[in-house]
Design an enzyme around this catalytic site. Structure first.
Site, PDB file in Angstrom:
ATOM      1  N   HIS A 215       0.785  -1.231   0.000  1.00 41.95           N
ATOM      2  CA  HIS A 215       0.000   0.000   0.000  1.00 41.95           C
ATOM      3  C   HIS A 215       0.821   1.287   0.000  1.00 41.95           C
ATOM      4  CE1 HIS A 215      -0.054  -0.131   4.734  1.00 41.95           C
ATOM      5  NE2 HIS A 215       1.120  -0.451   4.221  1.00 41.95           N
ATOM      6  N   HIS A 216       2.141   1.211   0.037  1.00 39.54           N
ATOM      7  CA  HIS A 216       2.946   2.440   0.102  1.00 39.54           C
ATOM      8  C   HIS A 216       3.382   2.952  -1.270  1.00 39.54           C
ATOM      9  CE1 HIS A 216       3.081   2.361   4.403  1.00 39.54           C
ATOM     10  NE2 HIS A 216       3.742   1.220   4.467  1.00 39.54           N
TER      11      HIS A 216
END
Length: 607
Positions: free
Chosen positions: A202-203
């Site tokens: 998710h980064h």
């Protein structure tokens, strides 16, 4: 039987595999190579890998009637667990191999309806969100030529946390392809829950790697869901803030992001303040729940259930994406929470009970023995099966020797709880105040597809195999184990209408598919639940712009205003897809009850 011996040496005495040689031994053993025999004997009956009657997963019939169990699809790209970030890097893809071994050891694969080895994502699919230059860089850089590409490596932040390693691009394509395939199955309506533990990175940003993440499979999956779903809710229970997903949808009201994470200002990634709540159309559609070290099960579950219940009530999502980062567990190498595996799994169970199409992905988690146990337990929760606390016998028994081969080891109480009831109450009130500004769930305008997007969709015409893949009836580049469970196998009686009489015409795919063979979901809820509406065929345009992209300089023309027909219950499905743009609308007079219809804004959607 082959057994694996791993001598574990770590700073705290609890670390799993901490050097490259041990990782390679584990991977070789998983592939069936010769492994040494363990000197220690387990005081239990062999089960799991050795067929037996003890210790296998069983359906929980008390909670879910067998004939009404949701369809669950499981995605595990072959070879994804053999990837290697580096000798001392905390991210270990080998945790996926351990998870898969435990899932099969418990016999959960027999409870899962569809088991897929999805095809890798294509470059064009990755560029649906990521910049072309960035994807080109990922496809060309290798450990051998990284010295020549130093400038680009610095530009795209592939340093320290995100090193260049062998087969890195293939790894990205594998986990991203799994999330895309899962999203397509949810859009087609051929599965209710899709699981991809290899995803959840998710980064990653549009043109930058970050936090062990290179390609943001979550954003790609949500964009795919937005083709057919008017509203997607993203929930993140990783200990790190889901900044990459929040950033991608910070300006749109069609995706609401909710992240539960540790926030101190200097804890990676340093974002996720309580008052960060979106901008423009996306104002109030971004929720952050910043927490402090040591939060325990009771506090976490209380604030999680309160916030998510209020959010689902206000936003009314037609699909949910749940990121299950296991670094929020107690005893994680990089984490500082006190969550047990049972509490982490209860969050998954709470989201499952909303009965909304659900995409579940992995994420962080750096004590791999606990990550694999957590995701195995959550797989059992999602399929509605009960598993014993005793772990199945596998070649990775030495990983779990310290905790006596238990699924739920003690993980709590290691860090002092710095959260207070007052601090959590303040967060809850702030979230509820934001939700009051929503003024009802946003709808999707009916509009013509912009010319450039129409051309893109024309280039993406599905082959016969790909259509069958979306309908869940063929492979189309992904191998599917023949372990599908028929939904009507438990149903038998005089009124069982599973078959069609010879004189009757055969209905097409439950009578719910559009011209393209895909099923769209949309519309407001009906009287008794979620209504079935005839949704817009052009959510593709909004999906592209949801990531902040302008797909055309021309102003899209408005389409006719129409209303959907609501039904008393069931998930919202509509007719959509590429071919629906030029089709004539149903002329049947819709009901006048606003609660059973979908009001459509005739103005073009400005996302």
């Amino acid at each position: 039987m082959a057994r694996l011996v791993v001598i574990v040496v770590g700073d705290d005495g609890e670390d799993d595999v901490d050097d490259e040689e041990q990782d390679e031994v584990g991977v070789d053993a998983a592939n069936g190579d010769n492994a040494p025999t363990s000197a220690e004997k387990r005081p239990t009956t062999l089960f799991g890998m050795i067929t037996g009657s003890h210790g296998t997963a069983q359906p929980i019939t008390e909670r879910v009637n067998p004939h009404s169990r949701p369809i669950v699809s499981y995605y595990f790209p072959k070879g994804v667990g053999a990837q290697h970030y580096g000798q001392h890097h905390p991210m270990k893809p080998h945790r996926l191999t351990l998870t898969n071994t435990l899932v099969m050891g418990y016999g959960l694969d027999k409870q899962i309806h569809n088991w897929y080895n999805p095809r890798p994502a294509t470059q064009a699919e990755l560029e649906a969100y990521h910049d072309h230059d960035y994807i080109e860089f990922l496809s060309r850089v290798t450990p051998h030529n990284q010295g020549e590409m130093k400038q680009m490596i610095d530009r795209f932040n592939c340093v320290e946390d995100c090193p260049i390693f062998a087969d890195m691009y293939d790894f990205c394509k594998m986990y991203a392809g799994a999330s895309l395939a899962a999203a397509r199955k949810l859009c087609a309506g051929t599965t209710d829950i899709a699981i991809n533990w290899s995803g959840g990175l998710h980064h990653a940003k549009k043109a930058e790697a970050s936090g062990f993440c290179y390609v943001n499979d979550i954003v790609l999956g949500i964009l795919e869901l937005l083709r057919y779903h008017p509203r997607v809710l993203y929930i993140d229970i990783d200990i790190h803030h889901g900044d990459g997903v929040e950033f991608a949808f910070y300006h749109t009201d069609r995706v609401m992001t909710v992240s539960f994470h540790k926030y101190t200002g200097d804890f990676f990634p340093g974002t996720g303040k309580l008052d960060d709540n979106g901008t423009g159309l996306g104002k109030h559609f971004c929720l952050n729940v910043p927490l402090k070290d040591g939060i325990d099960d009771d506090m976490y579950l209380t604030i999680f259930k309160t916030v998510i219940d209020d959010t689902v009530t206000a936003f009314r999502p037609t699909a949910i994406v749940l990121q299950c980062g296991a670094d929020s567990l107690g005893c994680d190498r990089l984490g500082a929470f006190n969550l047990s595996i049972a509490a982490h799994g209860e969050c998954v169970n709470f989201v499952r009970k909303f009965n909304v199409p659900l995409l579940v992905v992995g994420g962080g988690g750096y004590t791999i023995k606990n990550v694999s146990r957590c995701w195995t337990y959550e797989t059992s929760v999602l399929v509605g099966a009960s598993v014993p606390d005793e772990l199945p016998r596998t070649i990775y028994d030495s990983f779990f020797r310290e905790t006596k081969w238990k699924l739920h080891p003690p993980l709590t109480g290691r860090v002092e709880n710095q959260n207070t009831p007052m601090s959590l109450q303040r967060i809850t009130l702030a979230v509820r105040n934001k939700l009051r500004y929503l003024q009802g769930a946003p709808s999707v305008a009916m509009q013509e597809i912009p010319p450039d997007l129409a051309g893109w969709l024309a280039d993406e015409e599905r082959s016969r195999e790909e259509k069958e893949e979306e309908n869940g009836t063929a492979h189309a580049g992904e191998s599917r184990d023949d372990r599908s469970i028929a939904r009507n196998e438990y149903f038998d009686g005089d009124k069982d209408h599973d078959t069609t009489e010879p004189d009757e015409p055969t209905p097409s795919a439950s009578g719910r598919r559009g011209a393209s063979g895909k099923r769209a979901r949309g519309g407001r809820r009906g009287r008794g639940g979620r209504g079935r509406g005839r949704g817009a065929s052009t959510t593709n345009a909004a999906a592209d712009s949801a990531a902040g992209e302008s797909s055309s300089g021309e102003e899209p023309s408005s389409a006719k205003t129409t209303r959907g027909r609501g039904r008393g219950r069931g998930r919202g499905r509509g007719r959509g897809g590429k071919a629906a743009a030029g089709k004539e609308r149903d002329t049947e007079t819709p009901p006048q009850d606003d609660s059973a219809s979908m009001d459509v804004d005739p103005e073009p959607l400005d996302v």
